[in-house]
Design an enzyme around this catalytic site. Structure first.
Site, PDB file in Angstrom:
ATOM      1  N   PHE A  11      56.744  -1.900 -42.267  1.00 17.59           N
ATOM      2  CA  PHE A  11      55.773  -0.803 -42.329  1.00 17.59           C
ATOM      3  C   PHE A  11      54.758  -0.876 -41.186  1.00 17.59           C
ATOM      4  CE2 PHE A  11      51.565   0.176 -44.610  1.00 17.59           C
ATOM      5  CZ  PHE A  11      51.471   1.431 -44.038  1.00 17.59           C
ATOM      6  N   ILE A  12      53.877  -1.868 -41.202  1.00 19.38           N
ATOM      7  CA  ILE A  12      52.852  -1.970 -40.163  1.00 19.38           C
ATOM      8  C   ILE A  12      53.494  -2.329 -38.830  1.00 19.38           C
ATOM      9  CG2 ILE A  12      50.707  -3.093 -39.441  1.00 19.38           C
ATOM     10  CD1 ILE A  12      50.163  -3.724 -42.392  1.00 19.38           C
ATOM     11  N   ASP A  31      63.335  -9.504 -36.977  1.00 20.07           N
ATOM     12  CA  ASP A  31      63.193  -9.056 -38.364  1.00 20.07           C
ATOM     13  C   ASP A  31      64.493  -9.337 -39.098  1.00 20.07           C
ATOM     14  OD1 ASP A  31      62.840  -7.338 -40.772  1.00 20.07           O
ATOM     15  OD2 ASP A  31      61.129  -6.519 -39.654  1.00 20.07           O
ATOM     16  N   LEU A  33      65.213  -7.713 -41.859  1.00 11.56           N
ATOM     17  CA  LEU A  33      65.475  -6.433 -42.530  1.00 11.56           C
ATOM     18  C   LEU A  33      65.465  -6.551 -44.049  1.00 11.56           C
ATOM     19  CD1 LEU A  33      68.252  -4.953 -40.186  1.00 11.56           C
ATOM     20  CD2 LEU A  33      65.777  -4.588 -40.114  1.00 11.56           C
ATOM     21  N   GLY A  36      62.054  -4.435 -44.059  1.00 12.50           N
ATOM     22  CA  GLY A  36      61.985  -3.397 -43.055  1.00 12.50           C
ATOM     23  C   GLY A  36      63.296  -2.642 -42.919  1.00 12.50           C
ATOM     24  N   ALA A  77      55.603 -10.748 -39.786  1.00 15.76           N
ATOM     25  CA  ALA A  77      56.656 -11.041 -40.762  1.00 15.76           C
ATOM     26  C   ALA A  77      56.076 -11.781 -41.952  1.00 15.76           C
ATOM     27  CB  ALA A  77      57.757 -11.875 -40.115  1.00 15.76           C
ATOM     28  N   TYR A 145      49.892 -15.454 -53.112  1.00 13.42           N
ATOM     29  CA  TYR A 145      49.966 -14.707 -51.857  1.00 13.42           C
ATOM     30  C   TYR A 145      48.740 -15.011 -50.988  1.00 13.42           C
ATOM     31  CZ  TYR A 145      50.149 -10.667 -48.699  1.00 13.42           C
ATOM     32  OH  TYR A 145      50.160  -9.849 -47.596  1.00 13.42           O
ATOM     33  N   ILE A 185      50.220   3.830 -54.159  1.00  6.87           N
ATOM     34  CA  ILE A 185      50.549   5.234 -53.894  1.00  6.87           C
ATOM     35  C   ILE A 185      52.049   5.455 -54.006  1.00  6.87           C
ATOM     36  CG2 ILE A 185      50.450   7.102 -52.189  1.00  6.87           C
ATOM     37  CD1 ILE A 185      47.913   5.758 -51.062  1.00  6.87           C
ATOM     38  N   ILE A 201      49.379   3.513 -65.410  1.00  4.31           N
ATOM     39  CA  ILE A 201      48.490   2.917 -64.412  1.00  4.31           C
ATOM     40  C   ILE A 201      48.199   1.483 -64.837  1.00  4.31           C
ATOM     41  CG2 ILE A 201      46.230   3.045 -63.296  1.00  4.31           C
ATOM     42  CD1 ILE A 201      46.261   6.065 -63.854  1.00  4.31           C
TER      43      ILE A 201
END
Length: 317
Positions: A11-12, A31, A33, A36, A77, A145, A185, A201
């Protein structure tokens, strides 16, 4: 200048690759993958200044090959899913700490001059000072994390000071935008497509955080990197986020509005006082005063970034 972007199909990372290619850099991407997609890089795959290496950074030989002849490594990564830490801490350790160690060893051997690392606001844990500045202490992550990101930061600092290269760390807020494939989102859109009448939610909906659009993120990274190079420091860390913040409930309302829906909201109640999951930081807003002093500031606030992201994702997923 020749650069390596680890995680450059993500993404980024892919947005960073776009900007670097547009600026005329020679760009190599490494990468595996797993998170990604080559679709994110399709406009560059046959370009003479672009090279793609598919490989797992847990393999040292692949990493050593990837850093050959590069001046700067942008290290993005990582496993991007915060929640997985409570289910598979070993995976988070391998895909954040071990791969960073392998990269640092490869850089040491090949003499790379600069490292830019994307860390996370999660290193601060439940900060008692909000907005939270870079010199906040003690850093006490509440998720595996966050702990893995902090461990990677510490390794990078140690290597930079010991082996004479320069390292810049970005502690990122919630980064959102086109090509994102996880996060609140993305989850809300998929849930409402399955059931337009009700939206589950996680937590109590009062979780409040800062969100930054990926376009502002990439602008900030490259602007501050140039500032860092001119300053000549061995190591530095910058927050990248927004001056405002937004609740999970407000995000749900924006997603619903953009989809033309009026669903019933069903809150799970969450854990530990309304958090979405174990290790979820309930309130997060970073101080970005240090970044602003370099001349950068975000073009979109959290609300604008969320609305733009909803529109981007609705048109692409």
């Amino acid at each position: 200048m020749k650069v390596l972007v680890t995680g450059g199909a993500g993404f980024i990372g892919s947005h960073l690759v776009d900007r670097l290619m547009e600026l005329g850099y020679e760009v190599r991407v490494l990468d595996d993958l797993s998170a990604g997609s080559l679709d994110n890089l399709k406009r560059w795959l046959k370009h003479e200044r672009f090279e793609f290496i598919e490989g797992d950074m847990r393999n040292r030989e692949i990493v050593e090959k990837a850093v050959e002849d590069v001046e700067v490594v942008f290290h993005l990564a990582a496993n991007p899913e915060v929640r997985i830490g409570s289910q598979s801490p070993e995976l988070l350790y391998e895909t954040n700490v071990v791969i960073t160690y392998n990269l640092l060893e490869a850089m040491r051997k090949s003499g790379v001059k600069y490292l830019v690392f994307t860390s996370s606001s999660t290193v601060y844990g439940d900060a008692e000072v909000i907005p939270t500045p870079e010199d906040y202490a003690p850093l006490e992550p509440i998720s595996v994390y966050g702990g893995a990101k902090l461990a990677a930061e510490a390794l990078i600092s140690g290597y930079a000071h010991t082996f004479d290269f320069k390292a810049l760390v970005f502690r990122l807020a919630n980064i959102i935008g086109e090509r994102s494939n996880h996060g609140v989102i993305y989850d809300f859109i998929n849930k409402l497509r399955k059931n337009p009448n009700e939206l589950e939610i996680l937590g109590d909906g009062t979780q409040r955080k800062s969100y930054l659009h990926v376009s502002d993120t990439v602008d900030g990274m490259l602007h501050i990197f140039e500032h860092f190079r001119k300053e000549g420091k061995t190591y530095d860390a910058y927050n990248l986020g927004n001056d405002d913040w937004i609740t999970v409930r407000e995000i749900a309302e924006i997603v619903s509005e953009e989809m033309g829906l009026n669903p019933a909201f069903r809150f799970t109640g969450g854990v530990d006082g309304g958090r979405g999951w174990k290790g979820d930081v309930k309130f997060m807003r970073l101080s970005i005063e240090k970044a602003k002093k370099t001349g950068w500031e975000p073009k979109l606030n959290s609300y604008e970034a969320v609305r733009r992201t909803v529109r981007e994702l609705l048109s692409t997923i």
